[in-house]
Write a protein that holds these residues in place. Sequence first.
Motif, PDB file in Angstrom:
ATOM      1  N   LYS A   1      14.092  -0.113 -37.856  1.00 34.51           N
ATOM      2  CA  LYS A   1      14.295   0.475 -36.522  1.00 34.51           C
ATOM      3  C   LYS A   1      14.465   1.983 -36.655  1.00 34.51           C
ATOM      4  O   LYS A   1      15.124   2.451 -37.579  1.00 34.51           O
ATOM      5  N   GLY A   2      13.878   2.708 -35.762  1.00 33.64           N
ATOM      6  CA  GLY A   2      14.050   4.169 -35.779  1.00 33.64           C
ATOM      7  C   GLY A   2      12.945   4.883 -36.531  1.00 33.64           C
ATOM      8  O   GLY A   2      12.796   6.093 -36.397  1.00 33.64           O
ATOM      9  N   SER A   3      12.152   4.139 -37.328  1.00 37.46           N
ATOM     10  CA  SER A   3      11.063   4.815 -38.051  1.00 37.46           C
ATOM     11  C   SER A   3       9.870   5.010 -37.109  1.00 37.46           C
ATOM     12  O   SER A   3       9.725   4.316 -36.098  1.00 37.46           O
ATOM     13  N   ASP A   4       9.017   5.957 -37.478  1.00 35.42           N
ATOM     14  CA  ASP A   4       7.853   6.228 -36.638  1.00 35.42           C
ATOM     15  C   ASP A   4       6.903   5.030 -36.627  1.00 35.42           C
ATOM     16  O   ASP A   4       6.294   4.706 -35.604  1.00 35.42           O
ATOM     17  N   GLU A   5       6.794   4.371 -37.781  1.00 33.66           N
ATOM     18  CA  GLU A   5       5.916   3.189 -37.860  1.00 33.66           C
ATOM     19  C   GLU A   5       6.453   2.069 -36.968  1.00 33.66           C
ATOM     20  O   GLU A   5       5.679   1.356 -36.319  1.00 33.66           O
ATOM     21  N   PHE A   6       7.753   1.913 -36.921  1.00 31.67           N
ATOM     22  CA  PHE A   6       8.378   0.922 -36.032  1.00 31.67           C
ATOM     23  C   PHE A   6       7.988   1.224 -34.583  1.00 31.67           C
ATOM     24  O   PHE A   6       7.559   0.340 -33.836  1.00 31.67           O
ATOM     25  N   ARG A   7       8.102   2.522 -34.211  1.00 34.04           N
ATOM     26  CA  ARG A   7       7.789   2.903 -32.823  1.00 34.04           C
ATOM     27  C   ARG A   7       6.315   2.671 -32.505  1.00 34.04           C
ATOM     28  O   ARG A   7       5.964   2.285 -31.400  1.00 34.04           O
ATOM     29  N   TYR A   8       5.439   2.915 -33.484  1.00 37.78           N
ATOM     30  CA  TYR A   8       4.004   2.692 -33.253  1.00 37.78           C
ATOM     31  C   TYR A   8       3.778   1.241 -32.796  1.00 37.78           C
ATOM     32  O   TYR A   8       3.110   0.978 -31.792  1.00 37.78           O
ATOM     33  N   TRP A   9       4.375   0.316 -33.542  1.00 38.16           N
ATOM     34  CA  TRP A   9       4.109  -1.094 -33.226  1.00 38.16           C
ATOM     35  C   TRP A   9       4.863  -1.566 -31.980  1.00 38.16           C
ATOM     36  O   TRP A   9       4.412  -2.476 -31.280  1.00 38.16           O
ATOM     37  N   VAL A  10       6.007  -0.916 -31.693  1.00 35.76           N
ATOM     38  CA  VAL A  10       6.709  -1.222 -30.433  1.00 35.76           C
ATOM     39  C   VAL A  10       5.801  -0.849 -29.253  1.00 35.76           C
ATOM     40  O   VAL A  10       5.667  -1.614 -28.285  1.00 35.76           O
ATOM     41  N   VAL A  11       5.169   0.318 -29.350  1.00 39.49           N
ATOM     42  CA  VAL A  11       4.265   0.747 -28.276  1.00 39.49           C
ATOM     43  C   VAL A  11       3.085  -0.224 -28.180  1.00 39.49           C
ATOM     44  O   VAL A  11       2.703  -0.662 -27.083  1.00 39.49           O
ATOM     45  N   ALA A  12       2.513  -0.588 -29.327  1.00 41.23           N
ATOM     46  CA  ALA A  12       1.376  -1.522 -29.321  1.00 41.23           C
ATOM     47  C   ALA A  12       1.774  -2.850 -28.675  1.00 41.23           C
ATOM     48  O   ALA A  12       1.003  -3.432 -27.897  1.00 41.23           O
ATOM     49  N   GLY A  13       2.975  -3.317 -28.982  1.00 41.67           N
ATOM     50  CA  GLY A  13       3.447  -4.585 -28.408  1.00 41.67           C
ATOM     51  C   GLY A  13       3.569  -4.499 -26.897  1.00 41.67           C
ATOM     52  O   GLY A  13       3.195  -5.434 -26.168  1.00 41.67           O
ATOM     53  N   SER A  14       4.095  -3.368 -26.398  1.00 44.83           N
ATOM     54  CA  SER A  14       4.240  -3.197 -24.939  1.00 44.83           C
ATOM     55  C   SER A  14       2.876  -3.146 -24.271  1.00 44.83           C
ATOM     56  O   SER A  14       2.654  -3.775 -23.223  1.00 44.83           O
ATOM     57  N   LEU A  15       1.958  -2.386 -24.859  1.00 46.08           N
ATOM     58  CA  LEU A  15       0.612  -2.258 -24.272  1.00 46.08           C
ATOM     59  C   LEU A  15      -0.078  -3.619 -24.226  1.00 46.08           C
ATOM     60  O   LEU A  15      -0.716  -3.992 -23.239  1.00 46.08           O
ATOM     61  N   SER A  16       0.065  -4.362 -25.302  1.00 46.91           N
ATOM     62  CA  SER A  16      -0.589  -5.664 -25.380  1.00 46.91           C
ATOM     63  C   SER A  16      -0.044  -6.625 -24.320  1.00 46.91           C
ATOM     64  O   SER A  16      -0.785  -7.364 -23.671  1.00 46.91           O
ATOM     65  N   ARG A  17       1.275  -6.564 -24.130  1.00 44.87           N
ATOM     66  CA  ARG A  17       1.900  -7.442 -23.124  1.00 44.87           C
ATOM     67  C   ARG A  17       1.361  -7.112 -21.733  1.00 44.87           C
ATOM     68  O   ARG A  17       1.030  -8.007 -20.950  1.00 44.87           O
ATOM     69  N   ALA A  18       1.248  -5.828 -21.433  1.00 39.14           N
ATOM     70  CA  ALA A  18       0.733  -5.430 -20.111  1.00 39.14           C
ATOM     71  C   ALA A  18      -0.745  -5.794 -19.971  1.00 39.14           C
ATOM     72  O   ALA A  18      -1.178  -6.264 -18.908  1.00 39.14           O
ATOM     73  N   GLN A  19      -1.513  -5.599 -21.039  1.00 37.92           N
ATOM     74  CA  GLN A  19      -2.945  -5.963 -21.000  1.00 37.92           C
ATOM     75  C   GLN A  19      -3.118  -7.455 -20.738  1.00 37.92           C
ATOM     76  O   GLN A  19      -3.951  -7.870 -19.933  1.00 37.92           O
ATOM     77  N   GLN A  20      -2.327  -8.247 -21.457  1.00 38.60           N
ATOM     78  CA  GLN A  20      -2.480  -9.707 -21.336  1.00 38.60           C
ATOM     79  C   GLN A  20      -2.050 -10.202 -19.963  1.00 38.60           C
ATOM     80  O   GLN A  20      -2.536 -11.227 -19.490  1.00 38.60           O
ATOM     81  N   PHE A  21      -1.117  -9.465 -19.345  1.00 42.59           N
ATOM     82  CA  PHE A  21      -0.679  -9.884 -18.019  1.00 42.59           C
ATOM     83  C   PHE A  21      -1.681  -9.463 -16.942  1.00 42.59           C
ATOM     84  O   PHE A  21      -2.155 -10.287 -16.156  1.00 42.59           O
ATOM     85  N   TRP A  22      -2.012  -8.170 -16.899  1.00 38.86           N
ATOM     86  CA  TRP A  22      -2.830  -7.653 -15.802  1.00 38.86           C
ATOM     87  C   TRP A  22      -4.319  -7.942 -15.987  1.00 38.86           C
ATOM     88  O   TRP A  22      -5.042  -8.167 -15.000  1.00 38.86           O
ATOM     89  N   GLY A  23      -4.790  -7.920 -17.238  1.00 41.15           N
ATOM     90  CA  GLY A  23      -6.234  -8.048 -17.480  1.00 41.15           C
ATOM     91  C   GLY A  23      -6.857  -9.261 -16.785  1.00 41.15           C
ATOM     92  O   GLY A  23      -7.813  -9.122 -16.006  1.00 41.15           O
ATOM     93  N   PRO A  24      -6.331 -10.471 -17.017  1.00 42.61           N
ATOM     94  CA  PRO A  24      -6.950 -11.657 -16.413  1.00 42.61           C
ATOM     95  C   PRO A  24      -6.830 -11.708 -14.889  1.00 42.61           C
ATOM     96  O   PRO A  24      -7.548 -12.466 -14.237  1.00 42.61           O
ATOM     97  N   LEU A  25      -5.913 -10.918 -14.306  1.00 40.35           N
ATOM     98  CA  LEU A  25      -5.709 -10.969 -12.849  1.00 40.35           C
ATOM     99  C   LEU A  25      -6.610 -10.000 -12.087  1.00 40.35           C
ATOM    100  O   LEU A  25      -6.751 -10.110 -10.872  1.00 40.35           O
ATOM    101  N   LEU A  26      -7.209  -9.038 -12.814  1.00 38.52           N
ATOM    102  CA  LEU A  26      -8.039  -8.045 -12.123  1.00 38.52           C
ATOM    103  C   LEU A  26      -9.338  -8.666 -11.632  1.00 38.52           C
ATOM    104  O   LEU A  26      -9.905  -9.540 -12.294  1.00 38.52           O
ATOM    105  N   PRO A  27      -9.835  -8.194 -10.490  1.00 32.81           N
ATOM    106  CA  PRO A  27     -11.155  -8.656 -10.046  1.00 32.81           C
ATOM    107  C   PRO A  27     -12.216  -8.302 -11.097  1.00 32.81           C
ATOM    108  O   PRO A  27     -12.069  -7.306 -11.814  1.00 32.81           O
TER     109      PRO A  27
END
Length: 470
Positions: free
Chosen positions: A46-72
Motif C-alpha cells: 500500500k502506498g507504492s506507485d505500483e499499488f496505485r497503478y493497479w488500484v486505478v486499473a481496478g476502478s476503471l475496469s469496474r466502471a467499464q464492466q458496469f456501464w459498457g454493456p448498458l450503453l446503446p
Amino acid sequence: MANIYIWQDDPESGQPQLQIPAPDLNVAPLATKITDPQPEAKLYDKGSDEFRYWVVAGSLSRAQQFWGPLLPAGITWHQGSALDVIRDRDVDLNAYYDRASLSFFHEDVGGQTFFSCESPDVVCHEFGHGVLDAIRPELFDAASIESSAFHESFADMSAILTAIQLDEVRNEVMQETGNRPERNSRLSRLAEQLGRAIRQVSPGSAETDCLRNAANSFFYQEPDTLPSMAPASMLSSEPHSLSRVFTGAFFEALAGMSRTLSDPPTEAGLKTASVEMAKLLLGAVKIAPVVPEYFSQVAAGLIEADSNGSGKYATVLKSAFVRHGILSPSTATSMVSLQAATSVSGATPAMRMATGGTAPTSGQLPLQAITAAQYGLDGPLFVHAPSQPRRLAAHAASFTSAVVMPQSSEMAARSFVEHLMRLGRVDYGAHGDPNLHILHPHRHKTHFLERVGNGYVLSRKVFYCGLSGD
Ligand SMILES: [Zn+2]
C-alpha cells in the motif's frame, strides 16, 4: 493473470483492500489507457506507485464492466478511441474530465500526500462524466447551471452504482444500515479521503464525513435564487453543491427500488436495483430535452422510462423526486395518471406539449447571443442555449404549494454566464479589453472564448471535480 490489490469504494471508507485478477482495460465500448508504463501485475505494498497503478486499473475496469454493456449499440467515448487516464497530472486536490482524458492530481496536506486517483469513488465519478458525454454530448457546452449540476450528479451516481457491484460493499452497507440502504453509509459517503484533504485546506468545501453525501435532505431551489458559493452545509448554484439535490433524490429512489423488490431490502435486491436504475437513467437522459429545468425533465424521464418497462418503480421514483422538490406533486401525479391513461386506452397524453412528441436529437445546442459588454467583450457572446423542444411539462416545486415556472433559455444562459464570471471560470485568452476582464488569475478555468465573426463563442474545456472554490 496475477492478482492485484484494489480499494473497495474509497481508501478511507473503512474497508480493507481486495484482491482481483489484473484487469484488461482495452475493452470496447469504453476502453481506457493509463498513460504511464504498466508495472508487473502483483500484490504491491500500500502506498507504492505500483499499488496505485493497479488500484486505478481496478476502478476503471469496474466502471467499464458496469456501464459498457448498458450503453446503446454504437456508443463510445466522445473522442472515439480509448480514453487516456493520467494518474498524476500535477499538484492539486482535484480530478477532471476534458474529453481527451480522465486526469488526476496529488497534493501534500498536513504531512500526507493525497492522490485523487487512489479513490474508486473519484475515478468512477470521472468515468461517469465520460459516459454521460458519450450519450448526450450537447450537455458538455450547455450554458445552464442545472445541466452542469446534473453532469456532476450523474458522475456521483456512477460512483455509487459501480460501488454496488462489489459483493463486499453491498454486504457491508446492509449491515451498517440495518437493511436500510437509504441511510448514511459508506455507499452514500463519496470520496471520504479527498474530502478529508479538502476539508483541511478549505473547511467549508467538503462535508463533515466525506466530499459529498448522497443521504441528504436538500430540497430543490432554482439556481438563479441561490448564491454562487456557500459552505457545504448549504445549497449554492455551484454545480457540485446543486448536484446534491438530484443525487439525494436518486439515492432515496434507489433504496426504494430495492425495497420494491423485497421488503426488507436485500443485498441481492440492491444489486438488481442498481442495474435497473442505471438503465432508467440512460433512458431518461436520452429523452430529456436540455432545458433550464433539466432536473425535473430527467426525473420525469425516469418515470417515463420505468413506465415503458414494467412500471413497477413509479411510486418510489415519484415520491423520492417529490420529496426533494425536483418534481411538484402535480407534475408527479399527472405523470402517473398519464401512464395509467396511456396503458389503458392508448389515449394521447394530455401533458405532451404541442412542440414535442419526439426525442431530442443529439449534437450541439443552438447558439444564442447575449450582450457581454459588462464582461469586457467588444461583441456579442454566443452561448449554447438550453433550448431543446420540451416533450413534457415537468415542474419543480417551490417552498409553497406553487410550482416553479421554468426560466426562458435566454435567462438561464445569462444566469449561467454571470455565475461563471463571478467564480472566475472563463479563460478570456487574448480577447476583449484586458482592463475590463473579470479575471481571477489563480482560479481554474472551465470555459474559454473563441472569436467568431464579430463576437465570441463560449465553450467548455473541462469538468473540474475537486476543490470547487479553486
Ligand atoms: Zn465531476
